[in-house]
Design a protein around this motif. Structure first.
Motif, PDB file in Angstrom:
ATOM      1  N   SER A 184      13.374 -60.670  48.621  1.00  0.00           N
ATOM      2  CA  SER A 184      13.363 -60.980  47.189  1.00  0.00           C
ATOM      3  C   SER A 184      11.952 -61.166  46.652  1.00  0.00           C
ATOM      4  O   SER A 184      11.736 -61.101  45.445  1.00  0.00           O
ATOM      5  N   VAL A 185      10.969 -61.406  47.511  1.00  0.00           N
ATOM      6  CA  VAL A 185       9.631 -61.708  47.002  1.00  0.00           C
ATOM      7  C   VAL A 185       8.872 -60.430  46.700  1.00  0.00           C
ATOM      8  O   VAL A 185       9.164 -59.377  47.242  1.00  0.00           O
ATOM      9  N   CYS A 240       7.366 -58.088  31.656  1.00  0.00           N
ATOM     10  CA  CYS A 240       6.955 -58.205  33.051  1.00  0.00           C
ATOM     11  C   CYS A 240       7.862 -57.351  33.918  1.00  0.00           C
ATOM     12  O   CYS A 240       9.048 -57.196  33.632  1.00  0.00           O
ATOM     13  N   VAL A 241       7.308 -56.817  34.996  1.00  0.00           N
ATOM     14  CA  VAL A 241       8.093 -56.012  35.926  1.00  0.00           C
ATOM     15  C   VAL A 241       9.192 -56.852  36.580  1.00  0.00           C
ATOM     16  O   VAL A 241      10.162 -56.329  37.101  1.00  0.00           O
ATOM     17  N   GLU A 242       9.055 -58.189  36.518  1.00  0.00           N
ATOM     18  CA  GLU A 242      10.081 -59.082  37.064  1.00  0.00           C
ATOM     19  C   GLU A 242      11.255 -59.272  36.101  1.00  0.00           C
ATOM     20  O   GLU A 242      12.094 -60.143  36.320  1.00  0.00           O
ATOM     21  N   ILE A 254      16.327 -63.242  55.498  1.00  0.00           N
ATOM     22  CA  ILE A 254      16.061 -61.839  55.131  1.00  0.00           C
ATOM     23  C   ILE A 254      16.195 -61.679  53.614  1.00  0.00           C
ATOM     24  O   ILE A 254      15.393 -61.001  52.961  1.00  0.00           O
ATOM     25  N   HIS A 255      17.212 -62.342  53.054  1.00  0.00           N
ATOM     26  CA  HIS A 255      17.379 -62.379  51.591  1.00  0.00           C
ATOM     27  C   HIS A 255      16.096 -62.887  50.925  1.00  0.00           C
ATOM     28  O   HIS A 255      15.618 -62.319  49.943  1.00  0.00           O
ATOM     29  N   TYR A 267      19.167 -57.250  48.396  1.00  0.00           N
ATOM     30  CA  TYR A 267      18.874 -58.650  48.723  1.00  0.00           C
ATOM     31  C   TYR A 267      19.871 -59.588  48.061  1.00  0.00           C
ATOM     32  O   TYR A 267      20.210 -60.637  48.619  1.00  0.00           O
ATOM     33  N   ILE A 268      20.382 -59.195  46.893  1.00  0.00           N
ATOM     34  CA  ILE A 268      21.393 -60.034  46.244  1.00  0.00           C
ATOM     35  C   ILE A 268      22.715 -59.913  47.003  1.00  0.00           C
ATOM     36  O   ILE A 268      23.448 -60.883  47.161  1.00  0.00           O
TER      37      ILE A 268
END
Lengths: 200, 344
Positions: free
Chosen positions: A167-168, B156-158, A162-163, A116-117
């Motif tokens: 990313s979420v 955190c996993v983030e 799409i990025h 995604y990056i």
């Protein structure tokens, strides 16, 4: 009623305000401690959404101009497009400075490893090219190739949402809506774009 | 001064735990004092704390205090074994940067949406494969077990992290009191389900698509490890709702999502229980979820983390992530025979 050059001048002024205010609002939120206990993710998300929304606005101009039969409207595209670039620049600057804290080696690793990056980086590279070629002088010099280059914005229109989607962590409804809208805006150009598809 | 300075030097302030700042000073005066200190730029006097100075203009430090939920001071001991040297993350960051999707998916949402949360009455049930099922009410949570403070790193996993002074008791002490039967192998946990109070459970867009109630689980061995902790407090006071009031799990060697909040049920069973993030995306979130810099999340690296500490926007640090979040000595033995790449 037809849009006059004077009307266009006012419209552009209004657009500058509309695209600048959200940035000032973000600065206000951060300075007044209203962007969360650790506002980094907030800033990155906010500027990313700013870029995406400006992109939608930029892509909506020509269908809108056609529908309203207001050819002069097309002259707002450069302005809006540059705001897309500005928001995207803030988005990436925030990621590099506030999240990665300038760990450049780590950044390269991130771009290579994370799809995604990578998509975001590709979209940003295109936006950068479009921005540096957005001046009248360059446009004249480039001739026909200018339009070809600037058609790459439709690729950005597919990469950017799409990025976002990718990313979420879980909340995919909003990014899905963006993908649909962006795809629809690209679809409106299908006649222009089929030319670029390989011929059978 | 503000709360956080008392911790940074590793000196225990005399009976600091008997009274919280906002108890010895009327709250309005307390708040005014903080804003006066801030306005005069006296915050910079805390300059012995690295990062404070460079924070400068962007220090959004310690003036915000609009939470309306009432917390109360707790009595507890401070066992040396859990007093790590890492500087603590300031309280106002711990309470305003939360993943608690029941109250919304943005980091600030839980703070904004949880202040009216009702913890009284509360009922925590311990049942399943136990000799004596127990039901604890709100009072029991802070009175039935001797409370202690533990300073734990939270990863955190983030890929961000904090250092948090929790107050509570070990999970093992509760399980021991209930009498775990020999057939039990796993412990399941469940968060309150109350869509009227938790808007994320009512509205899918707000709750991030998780199936509620949120559930988590540990193996019995993990649950009996002395590090596994039930927190009822934070920074010397009862938990605010955004941090999981009135009682939450803290498993410091695992990613934060394992540390389930606002628990109503602890269930002993003889098989691995379902866990929420694993249900949602099993290729990204495993049952074990041990902090492991060598196993990346499919969409981002876990090799380093943004450490959230004192100061403003530019004061955070990126630090290497440690295996088991630095708790390998205490827990690595649990996983001797487990392929941690496969069982992430």
């Amino acid at each position: 009623m037809r849009l006059t050059p004077r009307g266009l001048w006012w419209l552009k002024g209004g657009l500058h305000i509309a695209f600048t205010l959200p940035i000032l609002y973000l600065v206000y939120l951060v300075l007044t401690d209203n962007a969360g206990g650790d506002p980094v993710q907030y800033i990155i998300h906010y500027t990313g959404m700013g870029a995406l929304n400006s992109l939608l606005a930029a892509l909506a101009v020509s269908p809108l101009a056609k529908y309203l039969k207001q050819g002069l409207l097309l002259q707002t595209r450069r302005l809006i497009g540059l705001y897309v670039f500005a928001y995207a620049t803030l988005h990436i600057a925030a990621f590099i400075s506030l999240d990665l804290l300038f760990a450049w080696g780590f950044l390269l690793e991130e771009v290579i490893k994370r799809p995604y990056i990578l998509l975001g980086a590709l979209a940003y590279t295109i936006l950068l090219l479009l921005s540096v070629t957005s001046f009248m002088v360059v446009k004249k010099k480039m001739g026909k190739r200018w339009q070809q280059l600037h058609n790459w914005v439709y690729l950005v229109a597919l990469l950017a949402p799409i990025h976002f989607y990718w990313s979420v962590k879980s909340e995919i409804i909003e990014p899905s809506i963006y993908i649909v809208i962006c795809a629809a805006l690209v679809y409106l150009r299908k006649q222009k774009l089929v030319k670029y598809l390989p011929k059978r | 001064m503000t709360h956080h300075t008392r911790f940074t030097k590793g000196i225990k302030r005399q009976s600091a735990w008997d009274l919280a700042d906002n108890q010895v000073t009327p709250e309005s005066v307390f708040k005014d004092r903080r804003s006066i200190v801030k306005a005069l730029g006296l915050g910079a006097l805390g300059a012995s704390i690295p990062g404070y100075v460079q924070a400068g203009l962007f220090d959004f430090g310690s003036n915000k205090s609009t939470s309306t939920f009432t917390t109360s001071p707790l009595q507890f001991s401070q066992p040396k074994a859990f007093a790590i040297p890492d500087p603590l993350t300031p309280e106002n960051k711990i309470t305003r940067h939360n993943n608690f999707y029941e109250f919304g998916t943005s980091k600030q949402d839980p703070f904004d949406n949880a202040q009216a949360f009702k913890v009284n009455p509360w009922s925590l049930q311990i049942d399943g494969l136990v000799d004596k099922p127990i039901t604890l009410d709100l009072d029991d949570l802070t009175k039935r077990f001797a409370l202690e403070e533990r300073r734990y790193r939270l990863r955190c996993v983030e890929a961000w992290s904090m250092v948090v002074p929790w107050v509570g008791f070990s999970l093992a002490s509760l399980l021991t009191e209930a009498g775990v039967q020999s057939s039990a192998t796993h412990v399941a946990f469940e968060t309150l389900f109350d869509p009227e109070q938790m808007p994320g459970q009512k509205n899918r867009l707000m709750g991030g698509g998780i199936h509620y109630p949120y559930v988590e689980g540990l193996t019995l061995q993990e649950a009996m490890n002395p590090l596994a902790f039930l927190a009822v407090g934070l920074y010397g006071k009862t938990l605010p709702p955004q941090n999981g009031a009135p009682i939450r799990l803290v498993v410091p060697w695992k990613y934060g999502f394992k540390s389930i909040k606002s628990i109503v049920k602890i269930h002993l069973m003889d098989k691995q229980p379902p866990t929420s993030w694993n249900q949602l995306a099993s290729h990204e979130y495993g049952f074990y979820a041990n902090v492991n810099p060598e196993v990346d999340h499919p969409r981002w690296s876990q090799a380093s983390e943004r450490s959230i500490g004192e100061g403003g926007l530019f004061s955070a640090k990126r630090i290497p992530t440690q295996m088991f979040n630095g708790y390998g000595d205490q827990v690595a033995g649990l996983y001797k025979h487990l392929d941690l790449r496969k069982y992430y």
